[in-house]
Scaffold this active site. Structure first.
Site, PDB file in Angstrom:
ATOM      1  N   HIS A 175       0.813  -1.218   0.000  1.00 44.17           N
ATOM      2  CA  HIS A 175       0.000   0.000   0.000  1.00 44.17           C
ATOM      3  C   HIS A 175       0.853   1.277   0.000  1.00 44.17           C
ATOM      4  O   HIS A 175       0.362   2.345   0.315  1.00 44.17           O
ATOM      5  CB  HIS A 175      -1.058  -0.001   1.103  1.00 44.17           C
ATOM      6  CG  HIS A 175      -0.558  -0.444   2.440  1.00 44.17           C
ATOM      7  ND1 HIS A 175      -1.272  -1.259   3.275  1.00 44.17           N
ATOM      8  CD2 HIS A 175       0.596  -0.191   3.082  1.00 44.17           C
ATOM      9  CE1 HIS A 175      -0.572  -1.474   4.379  1.00 44.17           C
ATOM     10  NE2 HIS A 175       0.557  -0.840   4.283  1.00 44.17           N
ATOM     11  N   ASP A 260       7.140   4.139   0.942  1.00 40.04           N
ATOM     12  CA  ASP A 260       8.332   3.546   1.578  1.00 40.04           C
ATOM     13  C   ASP A 260       9.626   3.875   0.842  1.00 40.04           C
ATOM     14  O   ASP A 260      10.715   3.658   1.372  1.00 40.04           O
ATOM     15  CB  ASP A 260       8.158   2.023   1.660  1.00 40.04           C
ATOM     16  CG  ASP A 260       6.906   1.656   2.429  1.00 40.04           C
ATOM     17  OD1 ASP A 260       6.855   1.937   3.626  1.00 40.04           O
ATOM     18  OD2 ASP A 260       5.962   1.117   1.815  1.00 40.04           O
TER      19      ASP A 260
HETATM   20  P1  NAD Z   1       3.135  -9.960  12.689  1.00 39.06           P
HETATM   21  O1  NAD Z   1       4.239 -10.793  13.266  1.00 39.06           O
HETATM   22  O2  NAD Z   1       2.406  -9.015  13.581  1.00 39.06           O
HETATM   23  O3  NAD Z   1       2.010 -10.909  12.040  1.00 39.06           O
HETATM   24  C1  NAD Z   1       2.353 -11.967  11.232  1.00 39.06           C
HETATM   25  C2  NAD Z   1       1.467 -13.152  11.567  1.00 39.06           C
HETATM   26  O4  NAD Z   1       2.048 -14.285  10.893  1.00 39.06           O
HETATM   27  C3  NAD Z   1       1.398 -13.519  13.060  1.00 39.06           C
HETATM   28  O5  NAD Z   1       0.053 -13.594  13.474  1.00 39.06           O
HETATM   29  C4  NAD Z   1       2.089 -14.874  13.145  1.00 39.06           C
HETATM   30  O6  NAD Z   1       1.549 -15.717  14.134  1.00 39.06           O
HETATM   31  C5  NAD Z   1       1.853 -15.403  11.739  1.00 39.06           C
HETATM   32  N1  NAD Z   1       2.760 -16.486  11.362  1.00 39.06           N
HETATM   33  C6  NAD Z   1       4.059 -16.669  11.667  1.00 39.06           C
HETATM   34  N2  NAD Z   1       4.499 -17.828  11.136  1.00 39.06           N
HETATM   35  C7  NAD Z   1       3.461 -18.372  10.474  1.00 39.06           C
HETATM   36  C8  NAD Z   1       3.292 -19.557   9.716  1.00 39.06           C
HETATM   37  N3  NAD Z   1       4.289 -20.428   9.559  1.00 39.06           N
HETATM   38  N4  NAD Z   1       2.085 -19.801   9.167  1.00 39.06           N
HETATM   39  C9  NAD Z   1       1.074 -18.943   9.353  1.00 39.06           C
HETATM   40  N5  NAD Z   1       1.157 -17.804  10.055  1.00 39.06           N
HETATM   41  C10 NAD Z   1       2.344 -17.530  10.615  1.00 39.06           C
HETATM   42  O7  NAD Z   1       3.755  -9.215  11.452  1.00 39.06           O
HETATM   43  P2  NAD Z   1       3.215  -7.917  10.687  1.00 39.06           P
HETATM   44  O8  NAD Z   1       3.910  -6.735  11.237  1.00 39.06           O
HETATM   45  O9  NAD Z   1       1.737  -7.936  10.623  1.00 39.06           O
HETATM   46  O10 NAD Z   1       3.808  -8.162   9.238  1.00 39.06           O
HETATM   47  C11 NAD Z   1       3.480  -9.282   8.441  1.00 39.06           C
HETATM   48  C12 NAD Z   1       4.148  -9.148   7.086  1.00 39.06           C
HETATM   49  O11 NAD Z   1       3.463  -8.168   6.308  1.00 39.06           O
HETATM   50  C13 NAD Z   1       5.606  -8.666   7.159  1.00 39.06           C
HETATM   51  O12 NAD Z   1       6.352  -9.333   6.164  1.00 39.06           O
HETATM   52  C14 NAD Z   1       5.499  -7.191   6.854  1.00 39.06           C
HETATM   53  O13 NAD Z   1       6.703  -6.671   6.344  1.00 39.06           O
HETATM   54  C15 NAD Z   1       4.402  -7.221   5.821  1.00 39.06           C
HETATM   55  N6  NAD Z   1       3.694  -5.946   5.562  1.00 39.06           N
HETATM   56  C16 NAD Z   1       3.309  -5.726   4.289  1.00 39.06           C
HETATM   57  C17 NAD Z   1       2.617  -4.587   3.970  1.00 39.06           C
HETATM   58  C18 NAD Z   1       2.179  -4.366   2.530  1.00 39.06           C
HETATM   59  O14 NAD Z   1       1.586  -3.334   2.207  1.00 39.06           O
HETATM   60  N7  NAD Z   1       2.444  -5.301   1.632  1.00 39.06           N
HETATM   61  C19 NAD Z   1       2.302  -3.658   4.964  1.00 39.06           C
HETATM   62  C20 NAD Z   1       2.679  -3.922   6.283  1.00 39.06           C
HETATM   63  C21 NAD Z   1       3.370  -5.096   6.581  1.00 39.06           C
END
Ligand code: NAD
Length: 485
Positions: A175, A260
């Site tokens: 985003h 970003d």
């Molecule tokens: P977070 O750790 O808060 O949440 C991630 C979730 O993944 C947790 O609930 C965890 O339990 C789960 N998880 C871990 N291992 C797993 C597995 N093997 N199978 C299933 N679930 C599993 O992290 P976050 O801060 O929410 O970030 C998640 C990802 O999203 C990161 O890679 C972050 O960089 C990315 N992100 C992307 C965007 C975007 O716009 N694309 C924006 C923000 C964050």
């Protein structure tokens, strides 16, 4: 109307899941659909499930939910799989960062020129990259027609890896382009009268077109920067779209860096905390400094608690009205000793039926299934859109989606050569190195990252930092992988 199954992997990422659920509930064309929430953390999963159900009920939406800790269940029979998991969690990043800093790599060995975002690891993130690759392969096997919508990072490396090696429908979604909305808002323009385009690669996108009421409106951005940047004081560590660093990058590259991208400049802005503070503003020095990232981590933990509290409240009070000030006041008064009222309010706001999520996943699904045309910014193979970049490199570009699929818009005016040669080319080169390392298991490629790193003073330093990171217990598979050659 098309009812489908959407699988969300890593669904415990609360704010994100609720935004998707909200979008789905509000999309009439997808009524009757089901969502499989998958996560390995059962507590988070239960809280998201409770809120999602309550939200759908409150909106009168016909959406069914199920939860699972098994990834195959989220994929089987799904038409869309959204992957937002973070394997090892944020604590793994902190461990690696600590080891790296001991050997002289400020903010960690994964923080590299044009990739300074603190949870966008590409060198030491083997477990995450392998998990994402395996999910794509499972989709090929279990639901070969499904779309994989890759939200977890590193989106750039993962989109390239998967589109090149697994024959499924896949896009990377971020985003970051909402930085343009911030500029439009700051300028006080009517968003419906602005025509804009961004292009580049994930976390490296540039405003190539900015037209207001038919006229080039870039001079308005110049004026805004001139006026605001002199006494710039960020409201939070993410507040950097109109900042000294954005202005400096804009002047050097000739186009405004968006979202970003501002975090992803050269070492000029990132040598140390003092440098970061100078460019990103006091007190944090941007979100990727030690201070800014701590602010973000603390906030994420508090948000997870707030979500749990709001979910608990609705479980105990199933008849409570969904979106009313009275309910919010009651939740705040019951939880104020454990969670800040503003964060409870933030989670509660996610349940606002009027709120736009800003996420693109459900819009894309609706366009592909029901033909409701939509303009998006997605990560997908270049295929000639940005000249000078190979067809198989995943670029982040404006597209439209409809029943026939996803169609690239022409980037006009094109990206300046300076951006392509001095920013995108080195970033693409590092993505290629990360994929080469992952695909071959050749440790020498990991070393090569650091040999080219300005913080490296000796080969010994490179060997030692990698050895210690590879020796972490959670890196056993990575260690074995990089011992093959
Ligand atoms: P977070 O750790 O808060 O949440 C991630 C979730 O993944 C947790 O609930 C965890 O339990 C789960 N998880 C871990 N291992 C797993 C597995 N093997 N199978 C299933 N679930 C599993 O992290 P976050 O801060 O929410 O970030 C998640 C990802 O999203 C990161 O890679 C972050 O960089 C990315 N992100 C992307 C965007 C975007 O716009 N694309 C924006 C923000 C964050």
């Amino acid at each position: 109307m098309t009812a489908v199954k959407v699988g969300i992997i890593g669904a415990g990422s609360a704010a994100f899941s609720l935004r998707l659920v909200g979008d789905l509930c509000k999309t009439k064309g997808l009524s009757g659909s089901s969502v499989t929430l998958m996560d390995i953390d059962e507590n988070r999963l239960m809280a998201v499930h409770a809120l999602a159900k309550k939200f759908a009920e409150g909106l009168g939406a016909d959406i069914k939910f199920e939860t699972t800790t098994n990834v195959d269940d989220a994929i089987r029979d799904a038409s869309f799989v959204v992957n937002t998991a973070l394997v090892g969690g944020h604590s793994y990043f902190e461990k690696v960062r600590q080891i790296s800093e001991k050997y002289g790599y400020y903010r960690g060995i994964d923080s590299q020129e044009f990739n300074m975002v603190s949870d966008y690891y590409t060198i030491t993130n083997y477990n995450q990259i392998k998990f994402m690759h395996d999910v794509a392969k499972k989709i090929e096997k279990l639901s070969p027609k499904a779309w994989l919508l890759q939200a977890a990072n590193p989106v750039f490396e993962l989109t390239n890896l998967i589109t090149r090696t697994v024959p499924i429908n896949m896009v990377g979604i971020c985003h970051g382009h909402h930085g343009v909305d911030h500029i439009i808002e700051k300028l006080g323009l009517d968003p419906n009268k602005v025509e804009w385009e961004v292009a580049g690669v994930n976390h490296g996108i540039w405003l190539t077109k900015f037209i207001y009421q038919g006229k080039d409106a870039s001079p308005l951005i110049d004026e805004l920067l001139e006026k605001e940047v002199g006494n710039f004081k960020p409201t939070d560590p993410f507040d950097d779209q109109i900042s000294l660093v954005a202005k400096d990058m804009y002047e050097f590259y000739g186009k405004m860096p968006i979202g970003d991208t501002v975090r992803n400049g050269s070492w000029k802005y990132h040598f140390d905390l003092e440098t970061k503070k100078k460019w990103f503003g006091e007190p944090w020095g941007g979100v990727d400094s030690e201070l800014g990232w701590k602010w973000y981590q603390d906030r994420q933990a508090e948000i997870a608690t707030a979500m749990q509290k709001v979910a608990d409240y609705f479980q105990k009070n199933p008849n409570a009205k969904l979106f009313s000030k009275d309910t919010l006041d009651e939740i705040i008064s019951q939880t104020k000793n454990e969670v800040k009222a503003e964060l409870t309010q933030e989670i509660y706001n996610l349940l606002d039926p009027q709120r736009k999520s800003g996420e693109q996943h459900i819009l894309l699904a609706n366009a592909l299934l029901n033909g409701e045309k939509v303009d998006l910014v997605l990560n997908l193979p270049n295929n000639g859109t940005i000249s000078g970049i190979s067809d198989d490199v995943a670029v982040e570009i404006p597209v439209y989606a409809d029943k026939d699929g996803i169609h690239h818009y022409e980037i006009n005016p094109p990206l300046p050569e300076r951006i392509k040669k001095m920013y995108l080319a080195p970033r693409i080169n590092r993505m290629e190195m990360a994929l080469e390392a992952y695909l071959t298991g050749d440790r020498k490629v990991l070393e090569e990252f650091l040999i080219r790193d300005p913080r490296t003073k000796s080969y010994d330093q490179v060997v030692k930092v990698l050895n210690e990171i590879l020796a972490l217990p959670e890196n056993k598979e990575m260690r074995d992988h990089y011992s093959k050659k």
